[in-house]
Design a protein around this motif. Sequence first.
Motif, PDB file in Angstrom:
ATOM      1  N   LEU A   1       0.836  -1.201   0.000  1.00  0.00           N
ATOM      2  CA  LEU A   1       0.000   0.000   0.000  1.00  0.00           C
ATOM      3  C   LEU A   1       0.870   1.249   0.000  1.00  0.00           C
ATOM      4  O   LEU A   1       0.656   2.168  -0.797  1.00  0.00           O
ATOM      5  N   ILE A   2       1.864   1.279   0.864  1.00  0.00           N
ATOM      6  CA  ILE A   2       2.760   2.434   0.940  1.00  0.00           C
ATOM      7  C   ILE A   2       3.477   2.644  -0.393  1.00  0.00           C
ATOM      8  O   ILE A   2       3.561   3.765  -0.902  1.00  0.00           O
ATOM      9  N   GLU A   3       3.961   1.556  -0.977  1.00  0.00           N
ATOM     10  CA  GLU A   3       4.653   1.639  -2.263  1.00  0.00           C
ATOM     11  C   GLU A   3       3.727   2.161  -3.357  1.00  0.00           C
ATOM     12  O   GLU A   3       4.100   3.030  -4.155  1.00  0.00           O
ATOM     13  N   SER A   4       2.508   1.646  -3.405  1.00  0.00           N
ATOM     14  CA  SER A   4       1.545   2.056  -4.430  1.00  0.00           C
ATOM     15  C   SER A   4       1.137   3.516  -4.281  1.00  0.00           C
ATOM     16  O   SER A   4       1.072   4.257  -5.265  1.00  0.00           O
ATOM     17  N   ILE A   5       0.857   3.935  -3.056  1.00  0.00           N
ATOM     18  CA  ILE A   5       0.435   5.312  -2.818  1.00  0.00           C
ATOM     19  C   ILE A   5       1.572   6.281  -3.135  1.00  0.00           C
ATOM     20  O   ILE A   5       1.361   7.340  -3.721  1.00  0.00           O
ATOM     21  N   SER A   6       2.775   5.899  -2.764  1.00  0.00           N
ATOM     22  CA  SER A   6       3.936   6.760  -3.000  1.00  0.00           C
ATOM     23  C   SER A   6       4.200   6.991  -4.479  1.00  0.00           C
ATOM     24  O   SER A   6       4.800   8.004  -4.857  1.00  0.00           O
ATOM     25  N   ALA A   7       3.759   6.082  -5.331  1.00  0.00           N
ATOM     26  CA  ALA A   7       4.018   6.189  -6.774  1.00  0.00           C
ATOM     27  C   ALA A   7       2.901   6.902  -7.539  1.00  0.00           C
ATOM     28  O   ALA A   7       3.001   7.080  -8.749  1.00  0.00           O
ATOM     29  N   LEU A   8       1.857   7.343  -6.865  1.00  0.00           N
ATOM     30  CA  LEU A   8       0.714   7.961  -7.552  1.00  0.00           C
ATOM     31  C   LEU A   8       1.114   9.143  -8.430  1.00  0.00           C
ATOM     32  O   LEU A   8       0.592   9.301  -9.533  1.00  0.00           O
ATOM     33  N   GLN A   9       2.009   9.980  -7.943  1.00  0.00           N
ATOM     34  CA  GLN A   9       2.371  11.173  -8.708  1.00  0.00           C
ATOM     35  C   GLN A   9       3.087  10.830 -10.007  1.00  0.00           C
ATOM     36  O   GLN A   9       3.215  11.676 -10.887  1.00  0.00           O
TER      37      GLN A   9
END
Length: 153
Positions: A73-81
Amino acid sequence: METDSCTFYFEDANANRKKLFAKALLHAKDGKVLYILAEELNELPVLSQDLSSINKHYMKMVTFMYVKSLDSLIESISALQDWQSIPSTIILDDLSAYCNKNDLQNACGIVALLQDSTKCCSNLLKGTCRLFISVPKGIVGEDYCNMLKELYC
């Protein structure tokens, strides 16, 4: 101009999912929707509105992301931009799926990261990005829910 917003839903898991799915379809009219779940859906929630009457284009605007672990989740959210298609609405279905029972520290970290990502998406879109998060009340308790509201709303 409002650049971002955060709304929590603190009911049972089924009621939360119905409300979140309705929000996803409503906000799909304004842009891309990212709907994050810990497990794949076996069926869509029953809505007050018949799904056949919903414009199929709006369903195409909703991206379901199945994220099983906190690290993912952290990895996915961090890559949103870095995404080509930035969401204007981010929905996290069941925050408790990524936290130990009553683990406010993990929950706060996740919500803070989601809010940062929402602000980043707002900036990239030069408009509003909304964040909706569900927390099953029966799992985490009313005090926990009230504390999250006080901290982030």
